[in-house]
Design a protein around this motif. Sequence first.
Motif, short mmCIF file in Angstrom:
data_model
loop_
_atom_site.label_atom_id
_atom_site.label_comp_id
_atom_site.label_asym_id
_atom_site.label_seq_id
_atom_site.Cartn_x
_atom_site.Cartn_y
_atom_site.Cartn_z
N MET A 79 44.42 63.10 47.59
CA MET A 79 43.85 61.78 47.77
C MET A 79 44.61 61.09 48.91
N ASP A 80 43.95 61.02 50.02
CA ASP A 80 44.57 60.44 51.21
C ASP A 80 44.42 58.92 51.21
N PRO A 81 45.44 58.22 51.74
CA PRO A 81 45.32 56.77 51.88
C PRO A 81 44.25 56.42 52.92
N PHE A 82 43.71 55.21 52.80
CA PHE A 82 42.74 54.74 53.78
C PHE A 82 42.99 53.26 54.02
N THR A 83 42.42 52.77 55.11
CA THR A 83 42.62 51.39 55.52
C THR A 83 41.32 50.61 55.35
N ILE A 84 41.46 49.37 54.86
CA ILE A 84 40.33 48.45 54.82
C ILE A 84 40.75 47.18 55.54
N CYS A 85 39.79 46.43 56.00
CA CYS A 85 40.07 45.16 56.67
C CYS A 85 39.34 44.06 55.91
N LEU A 86 40.10 43.05 55.50
CA LEU A 86 39.53 41.97 54.70
C LEU A 86 40.02 40.65 55.26
N HIS A 87 39.11 39.82 55.72
CA HIS A 87 39.44 38.51 56.31
C HIS A 87 40.42 38.67 57.47
N GLY A 88 40.22 39.73 58.26
CA GLY A 88 41.07 39.97 59.42
C GLY A 88 42.43 40.55 59.09
N VAL A 89 42.66 40.88 57.83
CA VAL A 89 43.93 41.45 57.39
C VAL A 89 43.73 42.92 57.08
N ARG A 90 44.60 43.74 57.65
CA ARG A 90 44.53 45.19 57.43
C ARG A 90 45.32 45.54 56.17
N LEU A 91 44.66 46.21 55.23
CA LEU A 91 45.27 46.64 53.98
C LEU A 91 45.20 48.16 53.90
N THR A 92 46.25 48.77 53.38
CA THR A 92 46.26 50.21 53.18
C THR A 92 46.14 50.49 51.69
N VAL A 93 45.21 51.37 51.35
CA VAL A 93 44.93 51.69 49.95
C VAL A 93 45.36 53.13 49.70
N TYR A 94 46.18 53.29 48.66
CA TYR A 94 46.67 54.61 48.26
C TYR A 94 46.06 54.96 46.90
N PRO A 95 45.06 55.83 46.88
CA PRO A 95 44.49 56.25 45.58
C PRO A 95 45.55 56.98 44.76
N GLN A 96 45.61 56.68 43.47
CA GLN A 96 46.56 57.28 42.55
C GLN A 96 45.79 58.07 41.50
N GLU A 97 46.51 58.81 40.70
CA GLU A 97 45.89 59.52 39.58
C GLU A 97 45.31 58.50 38.59
N GLY A 98 44.27 58.87 37.91
CA GLY A 98 43.71 58.03 36.86
C GLY A 98 42.87 56.86 37.35
N GLY A 99 42.43 56.89 38.62
CA GLY A 99 41.54 55.84 39.12
C GLY A 99 42.22 54.55 39.51
N VAL A 100 43.53 54.58 39.73
CA VAL A 100 44.28 53.40 40.18
C VAL A 100 44.38 53.44 41.70
N TYR A 101 44.27 52.27 42.32
CA TYR A 101 44.40 52.14 43.77
C TYR A 101 45.55 51.19 44.06
N ARG A 102 46.58 51.70 44.74
CA ARG A 102 47.74 50.88 45.10
C ARG A 102 47.46 50.29 46.48
N VAL A 103 47.50 48.95 46.58
CA VAL A 103 47.11 48.26 47.79
C VAL A 103 48.34 47.61 48.43
N PHE A 104 48.52 47.88 49.75
CA PHE A 104 49.64 47.35 50.51
C PHE A 104 49.15 46.54 51.69
N ARG A 105 49.92 45.50 52.01
CA ARG A 105 49.77 44.77 53.28
C ARG A 105 51.06 45.03 54.03
N GLY A 106 50.97 45.87 55.04
CA GLY A 106 52.18 46.34 55.72
C GLY A 106 52.99 47.16 54.74
#
Length: 72
Positions: A1-28
């Motif tokens: 499960m590779d991380p991916f980037t989303i952009c929300l309100h001009g802010v870039r967030l990185t999403v790291y899918p985890q086991e069990g359907g959890v998504y860990r979300v980072f800003r920087g």
Amino acid sequence: MDPFTICLHGVRLTVYPQEGGVYRVFRGSNKLADLYHDENNSNILWETRDWVDQNYVDEIGKEIEEHEHVGS
């Protein structure tokens, strides 16, 4: 499960899918939240135990859904 980037309100967030359907979300390098979804009557409800506004959680969740749908 590779991380991916989303952009929300001009802010870039990185999403790291985890086991069990959890998504860990980072800003920087700062973790915002661990998000998970609960399917209820064909609606997907996004939740977190972290201190993040529910509207923001819903918006991030919708972006994750779009990414996962496009990627499948």
